[in-house]
Design an enzyme around this catalytic site. Structure first.
Site, mmCIF file in Angstrom:
data_model
loop_
_atom_site.group_PDB
_atom_site.id
_atom_site.type_symbol
_atom_site.label_atom_id
_atom_site.label_comp_id
_atom_site.label_asym_id
_atom_site.label_seq_id
_atom_site.Cartn_x
_atom_site.Cartn_y
_atom_site.Cartn_z
ATOM 1 N N SER A 167 30.282 35.737 38.053
ATOM 2 C CA SER A 167 31.169 34.878 37.269
ATOM 3 C C SER A 167 30.389 34.190 36.146
ATOM 4 O O SER A 167 29.683 34.858 35.389
ATOM 5 C CB SER A 167 31.830 33.870 38.218
ATOM 6 O OG SER A 167 32.835 33.157 37.578
ATOM 7 N N ASP B 160 40.419 41.386 40.604
ATOM 8 C CA ASP B 160 39.953 40.200 39.880
ATOM 9 C C ASP B 160 40.699 40.134 38.544
ATOM 10 O O ASP B 160 40.433 40.921 37.644
ATOM 11 C CB ASP B 160 38.439 40.297 39.656
ATOM 12 C CG ASP B 160 37.864 39.059 38.973
ATOM 13 O OD1 ASP B 160 38.642 38.190 38.533
ATOM 14 O OD2 ASP B 160 36.623 38.968 38.897
ATOM 15 N N HIS C 282 38.949 37.264 42.210
ATOM 16 C CA HIS C 282 37.651 36.897 41.629
ATOM 17 C C HIS C 282 36.650 36.470 42.702
ATOM 18 O O HIS C 282 35.462 36.771 42.619
ATOM 19 C CB HIS C 282 37.867 35.763 40.624
ATOM 20 C CG HIS C 282 36.637 35.353 39.881
ATOM 21 N ND1 HIS C 282 35.891 36.244 39.147
ATOM 22 C CD2 HIS C 282 36.017 34.155 39.750
ATOM 23 C CE1 HIS C 282 34.866 35.607 38.604
ATOM 24 N NE2 HIS C 282 34.918 34.346 38.957
#
Lengths: 383, 203
Positions: A157, A322, A355
């Site tokens: 991320s 995601d 995610h």
């Protein structure tokens, strides 16, 4: 509490801090006269310092990535699934360094620290920090630890964005970059989510223009809303459906605004946990750092041009469900890396966890990740 | 890691030190071998999860992607010396478009495929009245990934239509030998066909 530390855990760990007196000029032009970084290390640095791995954390992460601080800890560090002896990032082979980012709220200098100029907490006066600023501060930490070149920089991320920035800013200082569930810049939709989160915090009556600490209050409602919103975007429709469906907590409708559906209970629980441990100003800063990240901007929006000096080898991983940092965003990075004839492997992992999948124990994911880590050679090992 | 016989022939065809793209690279065996013995550089494209993992274990650069999406997501024109596709063409949704893509990103293409015109296939259909199932085509019609099977003649007809020049052709038999007889009737006797080709200059 872990009744006993699991065999494959790094065990009890103690954070360390390091103060830097050298001023740091930030991208926003403010100069931070000095700062402290808190960090943890796992494993040991080998003789030629060729086995060091930097872990970059995401929005709400910190330096405590693996192991336990005490036998009273309910949970290990945030990436304990991946870091430990014999694990994906094998601490028997690698010396793992995990700093808390500048602007954080877990021990590195940030909005809750005392501003030496005023003697009060920085609060809203803490300067805007960017991904690039973090990378520069991490490089100084590397210098202090005697690490000239990382065997790998790894991040998911926002951590993946730092990893990409590392490869651009200090091409010669890392051999491998592992970028997981990340993107080369945020989309308008992503910035929009961040803005709603910020507005939730900043319009909380207890925000006090960011000086809530001095008022002895916390903008709890705003931070709770920001976290709830974030959580929805970190999961997928599919995983929420599988986990909660329309299940009712008490088995019947109450016709009131209390917690009726299990998913409401989950969101409130996550919000409760977060409010006690995370600073609202840090949340604002981190979301801004996300929004600002765009290494291609300085190169006419050409990511390939932005990567022209990069020399690391890459492993890029994304997850099918995601939607915050979708596989398409990873493909953009892969494309730009290929344009520069760089060595890159890319896998798109089928996972319904959204995610957050990058933090989870998904066997195929950890196998890919671990197999790539095994390819990384370090000094003193016979291949 | 042992090479399949068709892969061994491919290795003989390529110039050492070239840049290679291997479409449907499987577990990466061919690319690994060429990197170790022929000083090539390159990438493998592969869709299957298990094969992607094996490719990473084999230390090759693998990009997980669906070849039916084409190659334009990742590659500019003329990026490679050779684009290789071994025993994969027949499983593609748009084999004709992929041929174009191969010669867009590569100077030359190398393709191997199971020859549907082999006498055993013909015999199974003619006498048995059923879709052939054998060593090279092990699946039944309903679960086969091989949705676009072709014969040696079919392939060469397509190449002619597309202005593709065939530089080298080999057909091999069950033992992947290439006895003289095969050269006389490749479409009847060849089990696996191998081609190296390039685009004819325009005009």
């Amino acid at each position: 509490m872990p009744e006993q530390i699991p065999q494959d855990s790094i065990g009890l760990v103690t954070p360390q801090t390091l103060h830097f007196d050298q001023p740091l000029e930030l991208e926003c032009s403010t100069v931070l006269p000095g700062y402290t970084l808190i960090y943890e290390t796992y494993g040991s640095l080998n003789e030629d310092a060729s086995n060091a791995v930097l872990i970059c954390h995401a929005l709400s992460g910190n330096h405590h990535a693996a192991g336990y601080h005490s036998m009273e800890d309910k949970k290990p560090g945030w990436w304990d699934t991946a870091i430990g002896p014999g694990k994906t990032i094998d601490t028997n082979r690698f010396f793992v360094v995990v700093p808390n980012n500048l602007g954080g709220c877990n021990g590195s200098t940030g909005p809750t620290s005392t501003n030496p100029e005023s003697g009060r907490p920085y609060g809203p006066d803490f300067p805007f920090v960017t991904v690039q600023d973090w990378v520069v501060s991490q490089a100084r930490l590397a210098d202090a630890l005697g690490i000239h070149q990382w065997a790998a920089v790894v991040g998911g991320s926002l951590g993946g964005m730092q990893t990409l920035q590392w490869s651009i800013t200090y091409p010669e200082r890392l051999r491998h970059a592992l970028i997981i569930a990340a993107a080369p810049k945020l989309t308008a939709q992503n910035i929009a989510f961040n803005e709603v989160a910020r507005q939730a915090i900043r319009t909380d009556p207890e925000f006090h223009e960011g000086r809530y600490i001095e008022h002895n209050v916390l903008p709890e409602r705003g931070l709770r809303l920001a976290r709830m919103l974030g959580h929805i975007t970190y999961l997928s429709d599919e995983s929420m459906g599988a986990k909660f469906g329309r299940e009712l907590r008490e088995g019947h409708l109450n016709y009131d605004y209390g917690v009726e559906f299990q998913v409401e209970s989950y969101l409130r629980y996550q919000a409760d946990r977060f409010v006690g441990q995370f600073d609202a100003n840090t949340y604002l800063l981190m979301t801004k750092a996300l929004d600002y990240f765009d290494p291609a901007a300085a190169h006419g929006d050409n990511l390939s041009a932005a990567l022209s000096r990069v020399s690391a080898q890459f492993c890029v991983l994304s997850f099918t469900s995601d939607w915050r940092f979708s596989p398409n965003r990873s493909r953009e990075m892969v494309r730009a890396l290929l344009d520069n004839d760089l060595k890159v492997s890319y896998a798109e992992i089928t996972a319904n966890q959204g995610h957050d999948a990058f933090l989870m124990k998904i066997p195929h994911y950890l196998n890919l990740f671990g197999s790539y880590m095994k390819r990384i050679t370090v000094g003193g090992e016979t291949s | 890691m042992k090479l399949r016989p068709d892969q061994e022939i491919i290795c003989q065809w390529i110039q050492p030190g070239s840049r290679i793209l291997d479409l449907g690279c499987g577990d990466g065996t061919l690319l690994r071998h060429m990197m170790d013995h022929h000083q090539v550089e390159g990438y493998g494209l592969e869709l299957d999860d298990h094969n992607v993992l094996s490719s990473i274990e084999n230390g090759i650069n693998v990009i997980q992607s669906d070849l039916d999406r084409g190659l334009s997501d990742y590659f500019d024109s003329d990026s490679f010396d050779y684009v290789i596709m071994s025993l994969t063409l027949q499983a593609m949704n748009y084999p004709d478009q992929l041929l174009d893509e191969m010669l867009r990103v590569g100077k030359q293409g190398i393709i191997t495929f199971p020859n549907f015109g082999h006498w055993r296939n013909r015999l199974q259909l003619l006498l048995g009245g059923k879709m052939p199932v054998n060593r090279n085509l092990p699946n039944s019609w309903y679960n086969t990934p091989n949705i676009h099977l072709c014969t040696v003649d079919d392939f060469e007809t397509l190449c002619a239509q597309k202005g593709i020049r065939i530089l080298e052709r080999t057909v091999v038999d069950r033992q992947h030998r290439e006895p003289a007889l095969l050269k006389l009737a490749p479409n009847l006797l060849g089990e696996v066909a191998l081609y190296r080709f390039e685009r004819l200059p325009y005009g």
